[in-house]
Design an enzyme around this catalytic site. Sequence first.
Site, short mmCIF file in Angstrom:
data_model
loop_
_atom_site.label_atom_id
_atom_site.label_comp_id
_atom_site.label_asym_id
_atom_site.label_seq_id
_atom_site.Cartn_x
_atom_site.Cartn_y
_atom_site.Cartn_z
CD GLU A 267 -2.53 1.17 2.75
OE1 GLU A 267 -3.59 1.82 2.85
OE2 GLU A 267 -2.04 0.53 3.70
CE LYS B 267 -7.37 1.48 4.26
NZ LYS B 267 -6.01 1.82 4.72
CB CYS C 208 -4.43 -1.37 4.42
SG CYS C 208 -3.35 -1.51 5.89
#
Length: 284
Positions: free
Chosen positions: A44, A117, A154
């Site tokens: 990431e 995200k 993540c």
Amino acid sequence: MTEITVAALQLALNDPDPADNIAAVSGLVEQAASHGAQVILPPELFAGAYFCQQEDEARFALAHTLDADPSVAAMRRLAKALGVAIPTSFFEREGHHYYNTMAMIDAEGEIMGIYRKSHIPDGPGYEEKYYFRPGNTGFKVWNVFGATIGVGVCWDQWYPECARAMALMGAELLFYPTAIGTEPYDASIDTSRVWRRAMQGHAASNCMPVIAANRIGVEENGQAFYGHSFISNEYGDLVVDYGAAETGVLVATLDLALARTHRAGMGFFRDRRPQLYGRLAEDT
């Protein structure tokens, strides 16, 4: 498509010059491709050190629009030259909004689309809510090399809802670019085992391989990123993995036909009871 070869990259990304970090990732992408990898996963936000450790408005200058981001541009060139697909994580600016975004780059070097995200953490050393607006794209899947892949980013990796949603959209493999390490408020906490275990659970409960790429190295305020990147099979077993210090490339060839047969045999999707799951969509 019955088999696909995938790779996860692990390395330190704390050079102050973004070009150096991008070059380091590029070198590992080339190495992975030389070993036959078709889909190659960097960690990431790999253009630099993990900047979310503190709230500092000057760091918003690290963001770029999709068409101007140097990480995306570099991976597009590599993808085209090597004939590989690269899920590419970057800090995105769109107008007045900022996102933690993944650009899905195909083997022609084209951007298939983006995923922003969805789950944004907020805690000591991981002050992401200051920098990132929650994603507005919804979960995404992508067809590459005849396989359908899902990519979370993540903090998404902790949520079984995210993994199951991508599986229900047709994903056959799940990828998670990551930046995670020590907890600044308590040096005795090591989440590396439970971090892995959560994603291995996604593999087992969705009967599909999971690929996770994390960074290593000590960065700002002594925060150490713990690596432990891995590739698991559809049972959640680790096929290849790293510890906390290795720099390099994990490569594995995965049998999607075998996973598909196992997925059908286990009956997890056959026996779902969506009418009972309304509670999962409630806020409290």
